[in-house]
Design an enzyme around this catalytic site. Structure first.
Site, mmCIF file in Angstrom:
data_model
loop_
_atom_site.group_PDB
_atom_site.id
_atom_site.type_symbol
_atom_site.label_atom_id
_atom_site.label_comp_id
_atom_site.label_asym_id
_atom_site.label_seq_id
_atom_site.Cartn_x
_atom_site.Cartn_y
_atom_site.Cartn_z
ATOM 1 N N ASP A 47 2.053 -1.790 13.003
ATOM 2 C CA ASP A 47 1.130 -2.459 12.087
ATOM 3 C C ASP A 47 -0.079 -2.961 12.866
ATOM 4 O OD1 ASP A 47 0.039 -4.232 9.926
ATOM 5 O OD2 ASP A 47 2.002 -3.912 9.032
ATOM 6 N N VAL A 70 -3.005 3.269 11.648
ATOM 7 C CA VAL A 70 -2.568 4.620 11.289
ATOM 8 C C VAL A 70 -3.718 5.614 11.209
ATOM 9 C CG1 VAL A 70 -0.476 3.858 10.112
ATOM 10 C CG2 VAL A 70 -2.616 4.111 8.803
ATOM 11 N N ASN A 95 4.436 4.178 5.454
ATOM 12 C CA ASN A 95 4.310 3.199 4.375
ATOM 13 C C ASN A 95 2.942 2.540 4.328
ATOM 14 O OD1 ASN A 95 5.273 0.852 2.522
ATOM 15 N ND2 ASN A 95 4.622 -0.179 4.409
ATOM 16 N N TYR A 143 -7.315 4.938 -5.805
ATOM 17 C CA TYR A 143 -5.974 4.750 -5.246
ATOM 18 C C TYR A 143 -5.028 5.828 -5.752
ATOM 19 C CZ TYR A 143 -1.498 2.406 -4.282
ATOM 20 O OH TYR A 143 -0.234 2.101 -3.855
ATOM 21 N N LYS A 157 -2.830 8.573 -3.544
ATOM 22 C CA LYS A 157 -1.371 8.647 -3.601
ATOM 23 C C LYS A 157 -0.897 10.005 -4.139
ATOM 24 C CE LYS A 157 -0.236 4.764 -1.744
ATOM 25 N NZ LYS A 157 0.538 4.714 -0.482
ATOM 26 N N VAL A 189 5.584 -3.745 -7.650
ATOM 27 C CA VAL A 189 6.468 -4.732 -7.035
ATOM 28 C C VAL A 189 5.659 -6.010 -6.819
ATOM 29 C CG1 VAL A 189 7.936 -5.234 -5.036
ATOM 30 C CG2 VAL A 189 7.736 -2.876 -5.866
ATOM 31 N N THR A 204 4.789 -8.026 -4.695
ATOM 32 C CA THR A 204 4.360 -8.419 -3.361
ATOM 33 C C THR A 204 2.929 -8.955 -3.462
ATOM 34 O OG1 THR A 204 3.510 -6.201 -2.959
ATOM 35 C CG2 THR A 204 5.791 -6.638 -2.284
#
Length: 267
Positions: free
Chosen positions: A39, A66, A92, A161, A165, A196, A198
């Site tokens: 990360d 990444v 991820n 987005y 994806k 989710v 988060t």
């Protein structure tokens, strides 16, 4: 021994410092894998690795942007050196920047393309080079890419987005085919998580209000729940368990697949 037992496996999770990535790292460790968190958030990433160590797992942290080839080379080398190999890579790391297509900001789209698409492509590249015969690890393995339900449905405010994806889905299938054709011994699959709660998921809900698509973030969440046959938002554990499954021997004859973990929203 359970088919979900990952004892002896070595895993790298990108974006593993928080949210879904942290949950995936925890689930892999709970299944017996040694885990490296990769990360750009160094403080949170190191804290996550230390927490896994305190739980009895073998764990470490490596700074990994990444989008950076040299970071990937260093991260994979660190895994091989410190863990003794690399068997599982979970791509991820990702970013979500909401916006209406009519107001599209090309800088935002390029940022998502760089992290969500180039980042996954580089992850596939370096996982293959490490896991394939003759590589530093050289015993095959499993790659799990994190796509999104946004790749399977149309939802306003997330056009850029959703496009990135969807690209992750296509990369997954092409990579699986190449791995099989070239005898790499690496299975490649992806998951399509639903919403989710988060920090990233709740920011998305707030964005829907800010864009004028729903009167409130709560209404936007209610729309998602209303579209979901199981009638609730996803939980980090729902997504993490699916990743463990795809990384395990229980999925030994599964490659090139996309697994919806969305409560039926994308059916």
């Amino acid at each position: 021994m359970s088919s979900y037992d990952l004892t002896g496996r070595k895993a790298l999770v990108t974006g593993g410092a928080q949210g879904l990535g942290a949950g995936i790292a925890e689930a892999l460790a709970a299944a017996g894998a040694a885990v490296v968190i990769g990360d750009v958030q160094e403080e949170a990433g190191r804290a996550g690795a230390e927490a896994l160590q305190k739980s009895g797992a073998t764990a470490g942290f490596v700074r990994l942007d990444v989008t950076d080839e040299e970071d990937w080379e260093a991260a994979v080398a660190m895994c091989v050196e410190e863990l003794g190999g690399l068997d599982i890579v979970v791509n991820n790391a990702g970013v979500e920047i909401s916006g209406l297509i009519g107001d599209l900001d090309p800088h935002d789209v390029r940022r998502m393309l760089d992290v969500n698409v180039v980042g996954v492509a580089l992850g596939l590249k370096h996982a293959f080079r490490t896991m394939r015969p003759g590589g530093p690890s050289g015993r095959g393995g499993a790659i799990v890419n994190v796509s999104s339900v946004a790749a399977t449905i149309a939802f306003p405010g997330i056009g850029g987005y959703a496009a990135t994806k969807s690209a992750v889905d296509r990369l997954t299938r092409v990579a699986a085919l190449e791995s099989g054709k070239l005898g790499y011994g690496v299975r490649v699959n992806c998951v399509y998580p639903g919403l989710v709660p988060t920090a990233m998921g709740m920011q998305l809900a707030q964005d829907m209000q800010d864009l004028g698509l729903w009167p409130s973030a709560e209404a936007a969440v209610g729309e998602v729940v209303g579209r979901t046959p199981l009638g609730r938002l996803g939980e980090v554990a729902d997504m993490a368990d699916a990743v463990v499954f795809l990384a395990s021997d229980a999925a030994r004859f599964i490659t090139g697949a996309g697994l919806p973990v969305d409560g039926g929203m994308g059916m």
